[in-house]
Motif scaffolding. Structure first.
Motif, PDB file in Angstrom:
ATOM      1  N   LEU A 126       0.823  -1.197   0.000  1.00 33.77           N
ATOM      2  CA  LEU A 126       0.000   0.000   0.000  1.00 33.77           C
ATOM      3  C   LEU A 126       0.866   1.259   0.000  1.00 33.77           C
ATOM      4  N   ALA A 127       1.921   1.271   0.811  1.00 40.34           N
ATOM      5  CA  ALA A 127       2.807   2.432   0.887  1.00 40.34           C
ATOM      6  C   ALA A 127       3.448   2.721  -0.463  1.00 40.34           C
ATOM      7  N   VAL A 128       3.944   1.685  -1.124  1.00 41.76           N
ATOM      8  CA  VAL A 128       4.556   1.874  -2.441  1.00 41.76           C
ATOM      9  C   VAL A 128       3.515   2.355  -3.443  1.00 41.76           C
ATOM     10  N   GLY A 129       2.309   1.798  -3.367  1.00 41.35           N
ATOM     11  CA  GLY A 129       1.243   2.248  -4.252  1.00 41.35           C
ATOM     12  C   GLY A 129       0.935   3.727  -4.053  1.00 41.35           C
ATOM     13  N   LEU A 130       0.879   4.180  -2.797  1.00 41.36           N
ATOM     14  CA  LEU A 130       0.606   5.592  -2.515  1.00 41.36           C
ATOM     15  C   LEU A 130       1.736   6.493  -3.008  1.00 41.36           C
ATOM     16  N   LEU A 131       2.976   6.045  -2.840  1.00 43.28           N
ATOM     17  CA  LEU A 131       4.112   6.828  -3.335  1.00 43.28           C
ATOM     18  C   LEU A 131       4.087   6.934  -4.855  1.00 43.28           C
ATOM     19  N   LEU A 132       3.753   5.844  -5.524  1.00 45.34           N
ATOM     20  CA  LEU A 132       3.659   5.877  -6.989  1.00 45.34           C
ATOM     21  C   LEU A 132       2.508   6.773  -7.439  1.00 45.34           C
ATOM     22  N   LEU A 133       1.420   6.752  -6.694  1.00 51.94           N
ATOM     23  CA  LEU A 133       0.283   7.614  -7.035  1.00 51.94           C
ATOM     24  C   LEU A 133       0.660   9.084  -6.900  1.00 51.94           C
ATOM     25  N   GLU A 134       1.429   9.401  -5.870  1.00 50.23           N
ATOM     26  CA  GLU A 134       1.900  10.768  -5.684  1.00 50.23           C
ATOM     27  C   GLU A 134       2.784  11.195  -6.854  1.00 50.23           C
ATOM     28  N   ALA A 135       3.702  10.310  -7.276  1.00 50.33           N
ATOM     29  CA  ALA A 135       4.553  10.615  -8.421  1.00 50.33           C
ATOM     30  C   ALA A 135       3.743  10.729  -9.701  1.00 50.33           C
ATOM     31  N   ALA A 136       2.704   9.892  -9.834  1.00 50.71           N
ATOM     32  CA  ALA A 136       1.855   9.922 -11.026  1.00 50.71           C
ATOM     33  C   ALA A 136       1.143  11.259 -11.160  1.00 50.71           C
ATOM     34  N   ASP A 138       2.149  14.184  -9.988  1.00 50.56           N
ATOM     35  CA  ASP A 138       3.150  15.186 -10.363  1.00 50.56           C
ATOM     36  C   ASP A 138       3.456  15.131 -11.856  1.00 50.56           C
ATOM     37  N   LEU A 139       3.620  13.911 -12.397  1.00 55.60           N
ATOM     38  CA  LEU A 139       3.916  13.765 -13.824  1.00 55.60           C
ATOM     39  C   LEU A 139       2.728  14.187 -14.681  1.00 55.60           C
ATOM     40  N   SER A 140       1.531  13.855 -14.254  1.00 54.64           N
ATOM     41  CA  SER A 140       0.331  14.165 -15.040  1.00 54.64           C
ATOM     42  C   SER A 140       0.058  15.658 -15.099  1.00 54.64           C
ATOM     43  N   LEU A 141       0.407  16.384 -14.031  1.00 54.09           N
ATOM     44  CA  LEU A 141       0.152  17.825 -14.005  1.00 54.09           C
ATOM     45  C   LEU A 141       0.956  18.581 -15.065  1.00 54.09           C
ATOM     46  N   GLY A 142       2.005  17.941 -15.589  1.00 51.81           N
ATOM     47  CA  GLY A 142       2.808  18.593 -16.629  1.00 51.81           C
ATOM     48  C   GLY A 142       2.071  18.769 -17.933  1.00 51.81           C
ATOM     49  N   ASN A 143       1.088  17.933 -18.198  1.00 45.72           N
ATOM     50  CA  ASN A 143       0.295  18.035 -19.434  1.00 45.72           C
ATOM     51  C   ASN A 143      -1.064  17.387 -19.172  1.00 45.72           C
ATOM     52  N   LEU A 144      -1.955  18.161 -18.583  1.00 47.08           N
ATOM     53  CA  LEU A 144      -3.247  17.620 -18.173  1.00 47.08           C
ATOM     54  C   LEU A 144      -4.089  17.069 -19.327  1.00 47.08           C
ATOM     55  N   PRO A 145      -4.126  17.741 -20.496  1.00 44.31           N
ATOM     56  CA  PRO A 145      -4.928  17.176 -21.602  1.00 44.31           C
ATOM     57  C   PRO A 145      -4.460  15.783 -22.020  1.00 44.31           C
ATOM     58  N   VAL A 146      -3.139  15.575 -22.094  1.00 43.94           N
ATOM     59  CA  VAL A 146      -2.616  14.255 -22.457  1.00 43.94           C
ATOM     60  C   VAL A 146      -2.948  13.225 -21.375  1.00 43.94           C
TER      61      VAL A 146
END
Length: 367
Positions: A126-136, A138-146
């Motif tokens: 669960l902890a790793v999943g939450l950390l990956l979700l946090e990183a996801a 951050d990456l998605s905010l760089g190009n929200l339409p994509v």
């Protein structure tokens, strides 16, 4: 049409459409994680793919079963989010490999599992999943339409019954976008060398990550996988044998640019669900990874849309979180899972693992 051969253990190896689709079922979590690792660290993606290709083939031939060969998710996840450098990741993988080889040889896997406790292991997931979700995010905010487009594709395919395949579709679309930007890569054989991406470095963070990973590996990659071999394929494969083979994999692959790898019950179940019945699926997938290693250039990886990568990590993160809760029953066990997950996100996974183990032991004494 199918072709059959005999493995070293006396099992048949089949090469058929079912083995091919089964092989793809195991790549659903492998490819997104290693592409994300290649995009966020100094790892050499071609060398990583070679490691996966070689050991898919090795263990498929050895066991005669479609055993999964997948990244050690706790360590890879910590590297993707920046908690571990590549040097620390390599060191953690070597330490984990040595421990797995030793405990497997000595027959200690079952004892180690009983000491840690399944709720603690699930909490690390669960902890790793939450950390990956946090990183996801951050990456998605760089190009929200994509990112929104990628999530729409995943959602649509999930609705029509292709949830697992949706990850490969989105990954393929990202690859097409990368090729359109960087051009079609010229196939090249990666150079052979010792630690091509940098020398390992043993630090406190690397050791903490190793301890957390070993809990997941013993429970999911050794014990749960051994049980599934009997349930799905009517084969008696011991958890200690699987631990030994994982130790060999890490110690042999990491010095040549590979990353920490393990077996896994999820990957084995995925292969079975998609039609794999023999080690032929591993051979086919291994050949595919080796072919991909020839064209996985740095320019192509740099051109891969980061927002699409965020979408892929969302899917992987949610799958890890789902797997963490699925087998857990009882309020105490659930409290341990949630506690380890939240502390792992807020502090670090190593601290969460230690505190979770202590809490699990204390709760067990009160039962």
């Amino acid at each position: 049409m199918a072709y059959s051969f005999r493995s070293s253990t006396g099992s048949d190896l089949e090469f058929s459409a079912g083995e091919l689709t089964g092989a793809l079922g195991d790549s659903v979590t492998v490819l997104p994680l290693i592409v994300a690792l290649g995009a966020t660290t100094s790892v050499s993606l071609p060398h990583v793919l070679i490691g996966f290709g070689v050991f898919q083939i090795v263990w498929g031939l050895y066991y005669g079963l479609p055993l999964s060969v997948e990244p050690m998710k706790a360590l890879i996840g910590l590297a993707i989010v920046g908690t571990l450098s590549y040097a620390e990741l390599a060191a953690a993988g070597l330490v984990a490999g040595g421990v797995l080889l030793a405990v497997g040889h000595l027959g200690l896997v079952g004892r180690l599992q009983r000491v840690v406790g399944e709720p603690v292991i699930r909490g690390v997931q669960l902890a790793v999943g939450l950390l990956l979700l946090e990183a996801a995010v951050d990456l998605s905010l760089g190009n929200l339409p994509v990112a929104a487009g990628g999530l729409a594709v995943v959602g649509l395919l999930a609705i029509v019954g292709y949830r697992q395949a949706s990850v490969l579709v989105v990954l393929g679309l990202g690859g097409v976008a990368a090729v359109a930007t960087a051009g079609v890569p010229t196939p090249a054989i990666p150079e052979i060398g010792v630690f091509p991406a940098g020398s390992p470095s043993i630090t406190a963070a690397a050791l903490e990550g190793t301890v957390a990973q070993l809990g997941m590996t013993v429970g999911n990659a050794a014990i749960a996988t051994a049980l599934l071999c009997g349930d799905l394929y009517d084969r008696d494969v011991s958890a200690d044998d699987l631990s030994t083979s994982m130790g060999v994999t890490c110690l042999a692959a990491i010095p040549f640019g590979g990353v920490p790898m393990c077996h896994g019950s999820g990957g084995l179940a995925g292969k079975y669900a998609f039609g794999a019945r023999t080690g032929g699926a591993n051979v086919l997938l291994g050949i595919g990874y080796l072919a991909l290693a020839l064209v996985a250039t740095g320019a192509l990886l740099a051109a891969f849309p980061m927002a699409v990568l965020g979408v892929l990590l969302v899917v992987v993160a949610l799958e890890l979180a789902r797997a963490a809760f699925e087998p857990i029953t009882g309020r105490r066990a659930l409290a341990v899972v949630l506690g380890v997950g939240i502390i792992g996100l807020a502090v670090n996974v190593g601290v969460a693992f230690v505190l979770g183990t202590i809490a699990f032991w204390l709760l067990s004494q009160r039962s």
